[in-house]
Design a protein around this motif. Structure first.
Motif, PDB file in Angstrom:
ATOM      1  N   UNK A   1       0.852  -1.192   0.000  1.00 11.72           N
ATOM      2  CA  UNK A   1       0.000   0.000   0.000  1.00 11.72           C
ATOM      3  C   UNK A   1       0.885   1.238   0.000  1.00 11.72           C
ATOM      4  N   UNK A   2       0.774   2.056  -1.039  1.00 10.50           N
ATOM      5  CA  UNK A   2       1.548   3.291  -1.073  1.00 10.50           C
ATOM      6  C   UNK A   2       0.802   4.392  -0.315  1.00 10.50           C
ATOM      7  N   UNK A   3       1.564   5.340   0.202  1.00 12.76           N
ATOM      8  CA  UNK A   3       0.949   6.378   1.023  1.00 12.76           C
ATOM      9  C   UNK A   3       0.301   5.783   2.257  1.00 12.76           C
ATOM     10  N   UNK A   4       0.892   4.701   2.770  1.00 14.85           N
ATOM     11  CA  UNK A   4       0.272   3.954   3.867  1.00 14.85           C
ATOM     12  C   UNK A   4       0.608   4.451   5.253  1.00 14.85           C
ATOM     13  N   UNK A   5       1.303   5.581   5.350  1.00 18.99           N
ATOM     14  CA  UNK A   5       1.724   6.052   6.673  1.00 18.99           C
ATOM     15  C   UNK A   5       0.679   6.908   7.367  1.00 18.99           C
ATOM     16  N   UNK A   6      -0.362   7.315   6.644  1.00 22.26           N
ATOM     17  CA  UNK A   6      -1.358   8.181   7.269  1.00 22.26           C
ATOM     18  C   UNK A   6      -2.635   8.176   6.442  1.00 22.26           C
ATOM     19  N   UNK A   7      -3.688   8.728   7.029  1.00 17.75           N
ATOM     20  CA  UNK A   7      -4.934   8.952   6.315  1.00 17.75           C
ATOM     21  C   UNK A   7      -5.536   7.701   5.714  1.00 17.75           C
ATOM     22  N   UNK A   8      -6.072   7.840   4.509  1.00 12.88           N
ATOM     23  CA  UNK A   8      -6.766   6.732   3.850  1.00 12.88           C
ATOM     24  C   UNK A   8      -5.848   5.543   3.616  1.00 12.88           C
ATOM     25  N   UNK A   9      -4.602   5.785   3.215  1.00 11.13           N
ATOM     26  CA  UNK A   9      -3.676   4.683   2.971  1.00 11.13           C
ATOM     27  C   UNK A   9      -3.450   3.851   4.215  1.00 11.13           C
ATOM     28  N   UNK A  10      -3.285   4.503   5.354  1.00 11.96           N
ATOM     29  CA  UNK A  10      -3.134   3.793   6.617  1.00 11.96           C
ATOM     30  C   UNK A  10      -4.364   2.930   6.894  1.00 11.96           C
ATOM     31  N   UNK A  11      -5.545   3.487   6.664  1.00 10.46           N
ATOM     32  CA  UNK A  11      -6.781   2.757   6.946  1.00 10.46           C
ATOM     33  C   UNK A  11      -6.987   1.584   5.989  1.00 10.46           C
ATOM     34  N   UNK A  12      -6.592   1.742   4.730  1.00 11.97           N
ATOM     35  CA  UNK A  12      -6.663   0.624   3.789  1.00 11.97           C
ATOM     36  C   UNK A  12      -5.708  -0.476   4.222  1.00 11.97           C
ATOM     37  N   UNK A  13      -4.497  -0.089   4.619  1.00 11.11           N
ATOM     38  CA  UNK A  13      -3.524  -1.078   5.099  1.00 11.11           C
ATOM     39  C   UNK A  13      -4.042  -1.789   6.345  1.00 11.11           C
ATOM     40  N   UNK A  14      -4.656  -1.033   7.250  1.00 10.47           N
ATOM     41  CA  UNK A  14      -5.203  -1.627   8.467  1.00 10.47           C
ATOM     42  C   UNK A  14      -6.309  -2.624   8.134  1.00 10.47           C
ATOM     43  N   UNK A  15      -7.170  -2.279   7.176  1.00 11.66           N
ATOM     44  CA  UNK A  15      -8.256  -3.177   6.790  1.00 11.66           C
ATOM     45  C   UNK A  15      -7.712  -4.457   6.164  1.00 11.66           C
ATOM     46  N   UNK A  16      -6.707  -4.335   5.310  1.00 13.87           N
ATOM     47  CA  UNK A  16      -6.098  -5.520   4.713  1.00 13.87           C
ATOM     48  C   UNK A  16      -5.438  -6.395   5.778  1.00 13.87           C
ATOM     49  N   UNK A  17      -4.755  -5.753   6.739  1.00 12.76           N
ATOM     50  CA  UNK A  17      -4.140  -6.518   7.826  1.00 12.76           C
ATOM     51  C   UNK A  17      -5.198  -7.220   8.664  1.00 12.76           C
ATOM     52  N   UNK A  18      -6.293  -6.530   8.930  1.00 11.60           N
ATOM     53  CA  UNK A  18      -7.380  -7.116   9.718  1.00 11.60           C
ATOM     54  C   UNK A  18      -7.932  -8.361   9.040  1.00 11.60           C
ATOM     55  N   UNK A  19      -7.956  -8.350   7.708  1.00 14.17           N
ATOM     56  CA  UNK A  19      -8.467  -9.489   6.949  1.00 14.17           C
ATOM     57  C   UNK A  19      -7.434 -10.599   6.775  1.00 14.17           C
ATOM     58  N   UNK A  20      -6.226 -10.373   7.277  1.00 13.54           N
ATOM     59  CA  UNK A  20      -5.224 -11.429   7.253  1.00 13.54           C
ATOM     60  C   UNK A  20      -4.156 -11.304   6.193  1.00 13.54           C
ATOM     61  N   UNK A  21      -4.109 -10.204   5.444  1.00  9.37           N
ATOM     62  CA  UNK A  21      -3.056 -10.023   4.438  1.00  9.37           C
ATOM     63  C   UNK A  21      -1.720  -9.750   5.120  1.00  9.37           C
ATOM     64  N   UNK A  22      -0.661 -10.029   4.417  1.00  9.91           N
ATOM     65  CA  UNK A  22       0.699  -9.692   4.869  1.00  9.91           C
ATOM     66  C   UNK A  22       1.060  -8.364   4.213  1.00  9.91           C
ATOM     67  N   UNK A  23       0.959  -7.308   4.980  1.00 13.46           N
ATOM     68  CA  UNK A  23       0.938  -5.947   4.436  1.00 13.46           C
ATOM     69  C   UNK A  23       2.290  -5.267   4.601  1.00 13.46           C
ATOM     70  N   UNK A  24       2.701  -4.586   3.529  1.00 10.65           N
ATOM     71  CA  UNK A  24       3.817  -3.638   3.590  1.00 10.65           C
ATOM     72  C   UNK A  24       3.280  -2.272   3.205  1.00 10.65           C
ATOM     73  N   UNK A  25       3.604  -1.262   3.995  1.00 10.74           N
ATOM     74  CA  UNK A  25       3.236   0.111   3.663  1.00 10.74           C
ATOM     75  C   UNK A  25       4.494   0.870   3.243  1.00 10.74           C
TER      76      UNK A  25
END
Length: 334
Positions: free
Chosen positions: A28-52
């Motif tokens: 997830x690009x732009x994953x350090x804040x705002x919408x990108x952070x929330x998208x990364x959090x949602x993917x992590x919650x669903x069990x993905x192995x996430x890199x921001x």
């Protein structure tokens, strides 16, 4: 359909979405804040192995800690300037080495410059294009060949209503998002049948606290006032957590497009049916926004932190946006 049946259907859909995400390598690009952070959090919650990824190491570390706190899952992070092609290639190679090939790519990184065209210079447009268009192109071209070879992958491009209707005082952002939208739609057509899906997410205004990260030019305090208010009002902006859930769900289900907020949907329809009328409405809106003032053609910008102490009216209207900024790691809110 009864409430019980509807709830059961929703539960099954959530289960299928989680099954489609669990164990997948997501970037997830732009994953350090705002919408990108929330998208990364949602993917992590669903069990993905996430890199921001983002440009600021401290913000990335804070975001990773926040996601771990909320989900109990660790995420990796990579510092990367998407305008640097070599840095993008190195990041993809490092993510692949540590976790495996990217299976879900979310192009979300963005920068916002707010001000009238008279106060902008060419660099404002170049920076926007480099990050929001060329950055997405570089990263997509780096990971899609592997997706095609495996016959499986998902690309989610977070564009904007600004990529469909050019809002005044946001021209660099509009231009980059128009290009990103065209790239996303064309890419989906070219990848049809390959097993790689492309979803174009077209959000309207969301309460992410993004006004804190924006840059302002022209009459900067006045530009900050209207932008902070517009990005915070509940009737025209959307809760960012809900937006992130819907974007992830659309991407996992391989939807071609998702337009978010009732206002954005109405605007897209109106522009499609009566573009001249929409343009006249935008012209009226432009006349209501601040003029360039004495700094016209200076090209100088300043961050939101210089204007965050606005009038009592601005502070009151932007309350929800400020709350979102504090929650979702936006700058200047510690």
């Amino acid at each position: 359909m009864t409430d019980t049946t509807h709830a059961g259907l929703q539960g099954r859909m959530r289960s299928r979405t989680k099954a489609d995400v669990r164990g997948r390598i997501a970037l997830v690009t732009g994953g350090s804040r705002g919408l990108g952070l929330l998208i990364a959090r949602e993917l992590a919650r669903l069990g993905a192995r996430v890199t921001i990824c983002a440009r600021d190491e401290e913000e990335l570390a804070d975001a990773a800690a926040l996601i771990r706190r909320d989900t109990g899952r660790s995420v990796s992070w990579e510092q990367c300037d998407l305008s640097d092609g070599r840095a993008v290639d190195e990041m993809v190679a490092e993510v692949t080495r540590r976790h495996g090939p990217v299976e879900i790519l979310v192009n979300n990184a963005g920068i916002i410059t707010v001000g009238p065209v008279e106060s902008l210079d060419v660099d404002a447009f170049r920076r926007a294009i480099e990050v929001m268009f060329m950055g997405a192109v570089r990263l997509t071209l780096a990971v899609v060949p592997g997706m095609r070879e495996r016959g499986e992958g998902r690309v989610i491009n977070v564009t904007s209503i600004g990529g469909r209707i050019a809002a005044p005082h946001l021209l660099p952002y509009d231009c980059a998002k128009f290009a990103a939208t065209g790239f996303s739609e064309g890419l989906r057509a070219e990848l049809a049948g390959s097993g790689v899906s492309v979803t174009t997410a077209v959000p309207g205004l969301m309460r992410t606290g993004s006004h804190r990260a924006a840059r302002f030019t022209g009459r900067r305090s006045r530009e900050y006032a209207w932008f902070a208010a517009a990005a915070s009002l509940p009737l025209i902006s959307m809760d960012a957590e809900r937006a992130a859930r819907l974007i992830v769900r659309a991407g996992i289900r391989r939807k071609p497009e998702l337009v978010l907020t009732a206002v954005a949907k109405a605007a897209v329809r109106a522009h499609g049916l009566a573009p001249a009328t929409t343009t006249r409405a935008l012209s009226l809106a432009a006349r209501l926004l601040p003029s360039a003032g004495s700094s016209a053609k200076s090209g100088e910008t300043s961050g939101a932190s210089e204007h965050a102490k606005g009038t009592r009216w601005t502070d009151r209207v932007a309350t929800l946006g400020e709350h979102a900024a504090r929650r979702w790691n936006e700058p200047g809110t510690s």
